[in-house]
Design a protein around this motif. Structure first.
Motif, mmCIF file in Angstrom:
data_model
loop_
_atom_site.group_PDB
_atom_site.id
_atom_site.type_symbol
_atom_site.label_atom_id
_atom_site.label_comp_id
_atom_site.label_asym_id
_atom_site.label_seq_id
_atom_site.Cartn_x
_atom_site.Cartn_y
_atom_site.Cartn_z
ATOM 1 N N GLN A 26 -25.285 11.335 5.034
ATOM 2 C CA GLN A 26 -26.209 10.570 4.189
ATOM 3 C C GLN A 26 -25.503 9.886 3.014
ATOM 4 N N LEU A 27 -24.208 10.152 2.840
ATOM 5 C CA LEU A 27 -23.460 9.569 1.722
ATOM 6 C C LEU A 27 -22.838 8.237 2.130
ATOM 7 N N PRO A 28 -22.586 7.340 1.158
ATOM 8 C CA PRO A 28 -21.820 6.133 1.469
ATOM 9 C C PRO A 28 -20.421 6.519 1.927
ATOM 10 N N VAL A 29 -19.885 5.797 2.914
ATOM 11 C CA VAL A 29 -18.553 6.142 3.401
ATOM 12 C C VAL A 29 -17.498 5.787 2.355
ATOM 13 N N GLN A 30 -17.527 4.564 1.863
ATOM 14 C CA GLN A 30 -16.542 4.161 0.855
ATOM 15 C C GLN A 30 -17.026 4.543 -0.529
ATOM 16 N N ALA A 31 -16.114 5.033 -1.373
ATOM 17 C CA ALA A 31 -16.460 5.396 -2.750
ATOM 18 C C ALA A 31 -17.110 4.213 -3.457
ATOM 19 N N GLN A 32 -18.223 4.462 -4.104
ATOM 20 C CA GLN A 32 -18.998 3.394 -4.749
ATOM 21 C C GLN A 32 -18.775 3.392 -6.259
ATOM 22 N N VAL A 68 -15.183 9.673 -4.138
ATOM 23 C CA VAL A 68 -14.382 10.038 -2.969
ATOM 24 C C VAL A 68 -14.836 9.202 -1.776
ATOM 25 N N THR A 69 -13.885 8.546 -1.102
ATOM 26 C CA THR A 69 -14.192 7.913 0.174
ATOM 27 C C THR A 69 -14.311 9.015 1.218
ATOM 28 N N GLN A 70 -15.426 9.047 1.902
ATOM 29 C CA GLN A 70 -15.790 10.187 2.742
ATOM 30 C C GLN A 70 -15.116 10.091 4.111
ATOM 31 N N VAL A 71 -13.857 10.541 4.173
ATOM 32 C CA VAL A 71 -13.115 10.451 5.435
ATOM 33 C C VAL A 71 -13.603 11.476 6.463
ATOM 34 N N GLN A 72 -14.465 12.411 6.064
ATOM 35 C CA GLN A 72 -15.083 13.334 7.024
ATOM 36 C C GLN A 72 -16.400 12.776 7.571
ATOM 37 N N HIS A 73 -16.759 11.581 7.165
ATOM 38 C CA HIS A 73 -18.015 10.952 7.565
ATOM 39 C C HIS A 73 -17.951 10.524 9.031
ATOM 40 N N PRO A 74 -19.041 10.678 9.788
ATOM 41 C CA PRO A 74 -19.001 10.281 11.205
ATOM 42 C C PRO A 74 -18.825 8.777 11.425
ATOM 43 N N ARG A 75 -19.048 7.966 10.363
ATOM 44 C CA ARG A 75 -18.807 6.529 10.513
ATOM 45 C C ARG A 75 -17.594 6.071 9.707
ATOM 46 N N TYR A 76 -16.667 7.003 9.525
ATOM 47 C CA TYR A 76 -15.360 6.645 8.959
ATOM 48 C C TYR A 76 -14.453 6.225 10.116
ATOM 49 N N PHE A 77 -14.046 4.958 10.121
ATOM 50 C CA PHE A 77 -13.183 4.412 11.167
ATOM 51 C C PHE A 77 -11.943 3.753 10.561
ATOM 52 N N TRP A 79 -8.115 3.492 8.422
ATOM 53 C CA TRP A 79 -6.756 4.010 8.502
ATOM 54 C C TRP A 79 -6.562 4.803 9.793
ATOM 55 N N PHE A 80 -6.371 6.120 9.663
ATOM 56 C CA PHE A 80 -6.359 7.011 10.822
ATOM 57 C C PHE A 80 -7.238 8.210 10.503
ATOM 58 N N PRO A 81 -7.677 8.976 11.509
ATOM 59 C CA PRO A 81 -8.460 10.181 11.219
ATOM 60 C C PRO A 81 -7.743 11.075 10.212
ATOM 61 N N SER A 82 -8.517 11.645 9.309
ATOM 62 C CA SER A 82 -7.967 12.573 8.317
ATOM 63 C C SER A 82 -8.882 13.786 8.253
ATOM 64 N N ASN A 83 -8.987 14.447 9.397
ATOM 65 C CA ASN A 83 -9.942 15.540 9.514
ATOM 66 C C ASN A 83 -9.523 16.777 8.723
ATOM 67 N N ALA A 84 -10.520 17.480 8.245
ATOM 68 C CA ALA A 84 -10.294 18.747 7.541
ATOM 69 C C ALA A 84 -11.289 19.752 8.092
ATOM 70 N N SER A 85 -10.983 20.286 9.272
ATOM 71 C CA SER A 85 -11.905 21.218 9.920
ATOM 72 C C SER A 85 -12.197 22.396 8.995
ATOM 73 N N LEU A 86 -13.425 22.854 9.034
ATOM 74 C CA LEU A 86 -13.795 23.960 8.149
ATOM 75 C C LEU A 86 -13.026 25.228 8.485
ATOM 76 N N ALA A 87 -12.633 25.397 9.750
ATOM 77 C CA ALA A 87 -11.804 26.550 10.106
ATOM 78 C C ALA A 87 -10.488 26.520 9.337
ATOM 79 N N SER A 88 -9.883 25.325 9.236
ATOM 80 C CA SER A 88 -8.616 25.226 8.512
ATOM 81 C C SER A 88 -8.826 25.283 7.001
ATOM 82 N N VAL A 89 -10.001 24.853 6.528
ATOM 83 C CA VAL A 89 -10.310 24.982 5.095
ATOM 84 C C VAL A 89 -10.306 26.452 4.689
ATOM 85 N N LEU A 90 -10.841 27.300 5.560
ATOM 86 C CA LEU A 90 -10.797 28.742 5.275
ATOM 87 C C LEU A 90 -9.356 29.231 5.174
#
Length: 461
Positions: A26-32, A68-77, A79-90
């Motif tokens: 629900q957030l804007p993808v690019q930082a506003q 923050v530009t929301q690179v975890q957003h499902p409509r972030y396309f 640069w390249f993927p910059s995923n931060a899986s919650l498993a790895s956050v732990l």
């Protein structure tokens, strides 16, 4: 903060992170925000007295998130993927909580040995040569610099122990293409080769991959001019188009001239978990090093980059230092990762990989990677909208300035809207737009929505 205070605040923070991840779509993808807007909302002076955690959390929500530009957003396309899986956050949280000091094996044996295990897991998962050994660096930029330092020392028979590059009788040259990542040029400069000694081989006009014949020609010319070829950086998934240089054809040329072969697979390396994608590195057994970033498409939270080398003894000789205060009784029996890179102190980065692989599992990660693959080389599509009058029926650009202005305008329109994020990129001197698919939560409806946004923006700008 005492442990019980930490416990209470930690529960609040975990709840906040879970809620934040839930509401990202629900957030804007690019930082506003505009320049200075975030800083303007922060106190100009550090607090003299402790503040309640609730106030800090409120500012995280109200001040930081909008910036923050929301690179975890499902409509972030972008640069390249910059995923931060919650498993790895732990795992990253556990790393910070442990606060381990990674300087030698003795300072944190688990830090070293967990790293040894997980880099071997991923070597096996990506089918790299069994004799290769790996190490975790912070980013591919650092990994490439380390590889080029190793290349420099092999080419000069360890000049670092003598007069260094200044004492060499001929300039050493490094080869790649103009489509290589900017970190390659930076590494060439920092490793002492000098930017003038970075040589670009021509690429195929359709695939944008290096042409081995062009590399052969420039090598002959450089040797005839008194230069000494030292290294070639082979691109597997360039940033602009995900082009793949033909490694199997480049290796024999490199061997003819005694060059180090480094494979830069920063984003595309994740695809090597898929057996059907291992053609990307055909010929890798003839290379000297390869780097890729689990913190991109794979999904391990940044920063986490893998560097694999065929000859770890050479790397250790180049990078090692042995001050008396770091010596221990187990030297010679254990891996000392301080001698595999630039920093002495190292974070327990292996934990986030360990958590990620154990909590998600390799098969689920493979399924997600397959989901993202497009009917192109990898998962990035490069496109351009060509209005009538700006491009001829044969595809020739009639008005480059107008076409570039149009492309940048519709891409900027999408990004400013906050509905999605794409990345403009120059290709053959003309602006195009990259759509890089690979955010962890992206699904087909998100791609379909982007297609509608692209059509609407192109038609109205």
């Amino acid at each position: 903060m005492e442990p019980e205070e930490f416990r209470a605040a930690g529960h609040e923070l975990i709840d906040w992170i879970a809620d934040y991840r839930t509401r990202i779509p629900q957030l804007p993808v690019q930082a506003q925000v505009g320049p200075g807007e975030v800083a303007g909302k922060l106190s100009a002076r550090a607090p003299e007295e402790a503040e309640p955690f609730s106030r800090v959390l409120a500012d995280l929500d109200a001040v930081v998130v909008p910036g923050v530009t929301q690179v975890q957003h499902p409509r972030y396309f972008g640069w390249f993927p910059s995923n931060a899986s919650l498993a790895s956050v732990l795992g990253d949280l556990a790393t910070s909580g442990l606060g381990a000091l990674g300087i030698t094996w003795q300072s944190a044996p688990a830090l070293t040995e967990v790293e040894e295990v997980v880099v071997e897991w991923l070597r096996e998962l990506t089918a790299l040569p069994e004799s290769w050994k790996g190490v975790i660096q912070d980013t591919a930029s650092s990994a490439c610099l380390v590889a080029l330092l190793a290349a420099r020392e092999r080419a000069t028979n360890y000049s670092e122990a003598r007069g260094g590059m200044q004492a060499e009788s001929a300039p050493l040259t490094v080869y790649t293409t103009e489509h290589a990542h900017s970190s390659i040029a930076k590494a060439v400069a920092l490793a002492g080769f000098g930017r003038d000694n970075l040589r670009f081989a021509d690429v195929d006009p359709v695939t944008y991959a290096m042409r081995p014949q062009a590399l052969a020609k420039i090598l002959e010319e450089d040797v005839a001019a008194g230069r000494r070829p030292a290294a070639v950086v082979v691109n597997v998934g360039t940033t602009g188009t995900t082009a793949v240089d033909p490694l199997a054809q480049i290796v024999p040329l490199a061997r003819r001239y005694g060059m180090w072969v480094h494979v830069d697979a920063a984003m595309a390396g994740s695809a090597l978990l898929l057996p059907e994608m291992r053609w990307l590195i055909d010929g890798v057994e003839g290379a000297d090093s390869l780097s890729w970033n689990p913190h991109k498409w794979l999904g391990t939270v940044l920063d986490c980059s893998l560097l694999y080398v065929a000859d770890p003894a050479h790397l250790i000789r180049v990078m090692s230092t042995n001050p008396s205060y770091l010596r221990s009784a187990v030297d010679g029996e254990v891996t000392q990762y301080k001698d595999w890179g630039i920093p002495l102190g190292r974070r327990f980065r292996a934990l986030k990989l360990w958590f990620h692989l154990r909590l998600d599992g390799a098969e689920a990660i493979r399924a997600r990677l397959r989901r993202d693959l497009a009917p192109v080389t990898l998962q990035t599509v490069v496109l351009r909208h060509e209005p009538v009058g700006l491009v001829s029926d044969t595809g020739a650009v009639l008005d480059a300035d107008a076409l570039n202005a149009h492309t940048l305008a519709w891409a900027d329109s999408i990004n400013r809207s906050g509905a999605a994020l794409v990345t403009p990129s120059l290709l053959d001197g003309t602006w195009s737009v990259r759509v890089s698919i690979g955010a962890e939560r992206t699904e087909r409806p998100d791609v379909e929505e982007l297609w509608h946004l692209l059509q609407q923006a192109a038609a109205t700008t």
